[in-house]
Design a protein around this motif. Structure first.
Motif, mmCIF file in Angstrom:
data_model
loop_
_atom_site.group_PDB
_atom_site.id
_atom_site.type_symbol
_atom_site.label_atom_id
_atom_site.label_comp_id
_atom_site.label_asym_id
_atom_site.label_seq_id
_atom_site.Cartn_x
_atom_site.Cartn_y
_atom_site.Cartn_z
ATOM 1 N N THR A 105 0.831 -1.190 0.000
ATOM 2 C CA THR A 105 0.000 0.000 0.000
ATOM 3 C C THR A 105 0.873 1.251 0.000
ATOM 4 O O THR A 105 1.883 1.296 0.687
ATOM 5 C CB THR A 105 -0.887 0.020 1.258
ATOM 6 N N VAL A 106 0.463 2.223 -0.803
ATOM 7 C CA VAL A 106 1.190 3.487 -0.864
ATOM 8 C C VAL A 106 0.197 4.602 -0.566
ATOM 9 O O VAL A 106 -0.884 4.649 -1.149
ATOM 10 C CB VAL A 106 1.797 3.697 -2.270
ATOM 11 N N SER A 107 0.546 5.484 0.358
ATOM 12 C CA SER A 107 -0.375 6.577 0.671
ATOM 13 C C SER A 107 0.052 7.842 -0.066
ATOM 14 O O SER A 107 1.234 8.139 -0.186
ATOM 15 C CB SER A 107 -0.413 6.832 2.174
ATOM 16 N N ILE A 108 -0.962 8.547 -0.582
ATOM 17 C CA ILE A 108 -0.703 9.805 -1.287
ATOM 18 C C ILE A 108 -1.530 10.905 -0.637
ATOM 19 O O ILE A 108 -2.696 10.711 -0.313
ATOM 20 C CB ILE A 108 -1.075 9.699 -2.781
ATOM 21 N N TYR A 109 -0.901 12.045 -0.432
ATOM 22 C CA TYR A 109 -1.568 13.170 0.219
ATOM 23 C C TYR A 109 -1.430 14.384 -0.685
ATOM 24 O O TYR A 109 -0.342 14.647 -1.195
ATOM 25 C CB TYR A 109 -0.898 13.421 1.563
ATOM 26 N N SER A 110 -2.543 15.102 -0.911
ATOM 27 C CA SER A 110 -2.419 16.285 -1.755
ATOM 28 C C SER A 110 -3.544 17.261 -1.458
ATOM 29 O O SER A 110 -4.391 17.017 -0.606
ATOM 30 C CB SER A 110 -2.429 15.902 -3.231
ATOM 31 N N SER A 111 -3.535 18.371 -2.169
ATOM 32 C CA SER A 111 -4.573 19.377 -1.934
ATOM 33 C C SER A 111 -5.747 19.199 -2.887
ATOM 34 O O SER A 111 -6.684 19.975 -2.860
ATOM 35 C CB SER A 111 -3.973 20.773 -2.105
ATOM 36 N N ILE A 112 -5.686 18.173 -3.728
ATOM 37 C CA ILE A 112 -6.758 17.965 -4.709
ATOM 38 C C ILE A 112 -7.913 17.211 -4.061
ATOM 39 O O ILE A 112 -7.713 16.139 -3.485
ATOM 40 C CB ILE A 112 -6.222 17.187 -5.925
ATOM 41 N N ARG A 113 -9.114 17.790 -4.157
ATOM 42 C CA ARG A 113 -10.248 17.216 -3.442
ATOM 43 C C ARG A 113 -11.448 16.998 -4.355
ATOM 44 O O ARG A 113 -11.445 17.371 -5.504
ATOM 45 C CB ARG A 113 -10.687 18.169 -2.321
ATOM 46 N N ASP A 114 -12.485 16.414 -3.776
ATOM 47 C CA ASP A 114 -13.802 16.282 -4.410
ATOM 48 C C ASP A 114 -13.750 15.645 -5.802
ATOM 49 O O ASP A 114 -13.104 14.640 -5.989
ATOM 50 C CB ASP A 114 -14.497 17.652 -4.466
ATOM 51 N N ALA A 115 -14.433 16.283 -6.761
ATOM 52 C CA ALA A 115 -14.601 15.681 -8.080
ATOM 53 C C ALA A 115 -13.245 15.386 -8.731
ATOM 54 O O ALA A 115 -13.045 14.324 -9.318
ATOM 55 C CB ALA A 115 -15.407 16.621 -8.969
#
Lengths: 449, 354
Positions: free
Chosen positions: A56-66
């Protein structure tokens, strides 16, 4: 958000099962995987990423919703074929939360960082992992050198760009322009002349809005940066961004004043909203909408503004709205382009993390994401045919144009105290009536020592 | 939408409710049962002790009592440990860490001594922040308390007292962020066409031109202060109203017999009698005001010269990554609160002595 959770549960279940099975089947090194998933023909493209089944690789970003849904959809086949599960999380407080997560020992595996300044901070602090040779090779093959430089700190390369946007656009109404016989300006002087013509016709030529909640002021910094690039050239722009010339240098002041000739002229602004000061309280999302009612005619805003038009607005060269390239002051100096984008940097160097990082730098990833719509990248493997709307096509053309002088959004390169702080705030004060000198001195004083 | 689409969500909701009942119910049960159990045991022990002297073991009694006291002390400690631990983790250690961080530079690597404290008083922007905070701290407690007091006195024993009270108390139930958003609409501005903001609508109705209320200092800070007063007046009214009701009837009656005017009644009788409550209200509101953050952040985000210390502290530490300067502001805020807390403690002590 219409994404049902069931398929994902099934996927987790499947990968867990796969893990259990593969563990039972071969106790040794799973090495050059004839992994369970990677054998079918549609998975052939992902063969080089195989061998990390069940991780498993976790990704975090500011892109949200649609947009986040589209992102997750875009790497679904990668997940299915490689058996690597990507756990995605988007946050509206990304910039404030990421340092907290990292300093608290809870860093994501991969983060999409849209500010090279923040990237540099993490790299300097030794928190980031250098990109693998595969990722580096992939990035070098697919992205222009300027872009890679932004992710290189102290000679080490930390990650490829992914999504991008072009900011040097002016939105307008092709319908109205055709009706009145106005021509899209190709030089700065033509643009000024056009503004005067429009103002004489009784319409406020420009609309503007810089309110953006927490980040109020950024659209004005984009204006300044775009004009800095045009007025002073890319070299001076770099010096300004790296603080080798002070923030209150006369060259910066002259660029700010050039913007002021448009944004602070009551004859020119602020169509549909009020006087000059109303720019400060008009949200950038609402800022351009009076174009549809012909209350203003031009709105300088990035390519992603295409998503802000009301439902049913036709975005096309012959439609309700379209954008032209913000003209150069001196066309002889080339075609300056201001843009932005996010970089996929890693806080872990497990093989599966490097595989995901490499995949995200590939043309495959860019094309898959672009096909889903509303997305642009500087990836030169991105085929224009895969880009949906006309404005994104124009953006990709500009990004891939060899004669374009590309520069990254300056406020994202500066230290956060300026780039996300006093520069924004200073612009609000400036719109609100403070003088150019006063504002620039204030920003210069706040540059971290 | 089919009901089926909602079914999983509703099941989830049901699970949530059940979990809530089980956890909270369990906790309440525990909190009720455990002390009861110990109380019963102590009761039994006391009874046993009372019966014990009959056995004639008088010399044995003192050590047993000592043992019991010791055991009770241990029990007390056991009960305090979780609270102490949480205080340590959540308050003491972060406070110490903040003080240390405030002596370092932005990323916490280089020792810079008191430079961050010097910075607070050098930057024009930050001085503005301090002045604004001062305005808040002076005006909010003063206005909120006097509005609350005035209201409490006026509606005391009025016909619709409880309705009138709940009306002014309602804003207390709204979060600061919610209040900020509500008032943002009140102050909203439209350049042309119909005004959607209440204040501008009134202003235009009486013949003015629409104003951008939140744009020009110092008016904008005052208008933000109004929001805080709107929230806090209810709190002050409730406490002060209770205090007024607690004034002994004979004092009021004696004053009446002496023939005081309502004015004298207020200044000579009511006010001195409720002084302790008044101080509590002022102190509580002052501390809440020093920490004001949400209202400013939602309404102007500190732009247009409306910034305050708590918001700037957050911005410096978390948005600009200037941990040193953020921490220095936090420590400064802490120092500002200390005199108020000391005043309050001394006040409580004096009351206890009386």
């Amino acid at each position: 958000m219409a994404v049902s959770t069931r398929p994902r549960q099934a996927l987790v279940l499947a990968t867990t099962l796969a893990l259990a099975l593969s563990a039972a089947a071969c106790s040794g090194d799973s090495g050059d995987g004839d992994s369970t998933a990677g054998s079918s023909p549609e998975c052939a493209a992902f063969d080089k990423y195989s061998g990390s089944d069940g991780t498993t690789v976790s990704i975090y970003s500011s892109i949200r919703d649609a947009e986040a849904d589209l992102l997750e959809e875009s790497w679904k086949s990668f997940e299915d074929c490689t058996g690597i599960t990507i756990e995605y999380e988007g946050s509206g407080e990304f910039e404030a939360q990421l340092p907290v997560k990292v300093d608290g020992g809870n860093a994501p595996d991969i983060a999409f960082v849209p500010q090279p300044g923040l990237l540099k901070r993490f790299a300097d602090a030794g928190k980031l992992k250098e990109a693998s040779a595969d990722t580096k090779a992939m990035a070098e093959a697919n992205y222009p050198k300027e872009w890679l430089d932004y992710a290189t700190v102290g000679g080490k390369f930390y990650g490829a760009p992914f999504g991008s946007n072009v900011k040097s656009f002016v939105w307008y109404s092709p319908k109205l322009f055709a009706e009145k016989g106005w021509k899209v300006p190709t030089t700065w002087d033509e643009m000024t002349a056009l503004s005067d013509t429009i103002a004489a016709a009784g319409i406020k030529p420009w609309c503007a809005g810089i309110e953006s909640g927490d980040a109020t002021g950024w659209p004005a910094t984009d204006w300044i940066e775009d004009v800095m690039l045009r007025d002073a050239g890319a070299d001076v722009y770099d010096q300004w961004v790296n603080h080798t010339i002070p923030f209150n240098d006369p060259k910066v002041a002259s660029a700010v004043d050039r913007v002021g000739k448009i944004l602070k002229d009551p004859k020119y602004v602020n169509g549909g909203f009020g006087d000059v000061k109303s720019i400060a309280t008009t949200s950038f999302q609402e800022g351009g909408t009076p174009i549809l009612e012909n209350k203003c005619t031009m709105y300088r805003m990035a390519s992603f503004y295409a998503n802000q038009w009301p439902e049913g607005t036709k975005v096309a060269e012959d439609g309700d709205v379209f954008a032209f390239y913000l003209p150069a002051v001196d066309p002889a100096k080339g075609k300056p382009v201001l843009g932005g984008g996010e970089f996929t940097v890693a806080f872990a160097d497990r093989p599966e993390v490097q595989k995901v990082q490499t995949y995200l730098a590939s043309g495959e990833a860019a094309n898959t994401r672009a096909k889903l719509g509303n997305w642009v990248s500087a990836n030169n493997k991105l085929e224009i045919a895969n880009v949906g709307n006309p404005i994104d096509k124009l953006a990709v053309e500009i990004l891939q144009d060899k004669s374009a002088v590309f520069r990254f959004d300056g406020s994202d390169l500066m230290p956060a105290a300026v780039g996300a702080g006093t520069f924004w705030k200073g612009m609000v004060d400036w719109i609100n009536g403070k003088s150019t000198t006063e504002v620039l001195n204030q920003i210069e004083n706040s540059w971290p020592k | 939408m089919e009901f089926q689409d909602f079914a999983p969500k509703l099941t989830m909701l049901l699970y949530g409710v059940i979990a809530f009942v089980v956890v909270v119910g369990g906790l309440l049960l525990l909190l009720d049962v455990v002390p009861n159990f110990f109380a019963r045991r102590r009761e039994a022990a006391l009874i046993a002790a009372a019966e014990a002297p009959a056995d004639g073991a008088a010399p044995g009694a003192p050590p047993r009592r000592g043992l019991r006291r010791k055991r009770e002390g241990l029990l007390g400690l056991a009960f305090m440990i979780p609270a102490l631990l949480l205080l340590l983790i959540g308050l003491v250690i972060p406070a110490i860490r903040t003080i240390i961080l405030s002596l370092f530079n932005g990323n916490g690597e280089k020792f810079v001594g008191l430079r961050n404290y010097g910075w607070i008083f050098q930057e024009n922007d930050i001085i503005r922040v301090l002045i604004n905070t001062l305005a808040w701290v002076i005006l909010v407690p003063l206005l909120a308390t006097s509005v609350g007091l005035l209201y409490a006195v006026m509606i005391d024993r009025a016909r619709f007292e409880s309705v009138a009270k709940s009306l002014i108390f309602l804003p207390m139930a709204i979060s600061f962020v919610g209040a900020g958003i509500i008032w943002k609409f009140v102050y909203a501005y439209r350049g042309e066409g119909d005004q959607i903001g209440l204040l501008n609508w009134l202003w235009v109705t009486v013949g003015g031109t629409p104003q951008q209320w939140l744009l020009d200092p110092p008016l904008n800070t005052l208008l933000l202060i109004v929001v805080m007063v709107w929230i806090q007046a209810g709190f002050s009214m409730v406490i002060l109203s209770a205090a007024i009701k607690a004034i002994p009837a004979d004092i009021v009656e004696a004053a009446r017999l002496d023939g005081v005017t309502p004015w004298q009644m207020f200044w000579r009788v009511t006010l001195p009698s409720i002084r302790p409550s008044l101080i509590v209200v002022v102190v509580t509101i002052t501390i809440a005001t020093l920490k004001v953050f949400d209202i400013v952040r939602t309404m102007t985000n500190g732009n247009y010269d409306t910034n305050v210390v708590a918001l700037e502290m957050y911005n410096q530490a978390f948005r600009y990554q200037e941990n040193g300067q953020g921490s220095a502001l936090a420590v400064f805020l802490f120092i500002l609160v200390i005199p108020i807390v000391i005043f309050q403690i001394r006040n409580l002590r004096r009351q206890r002595e009386v």
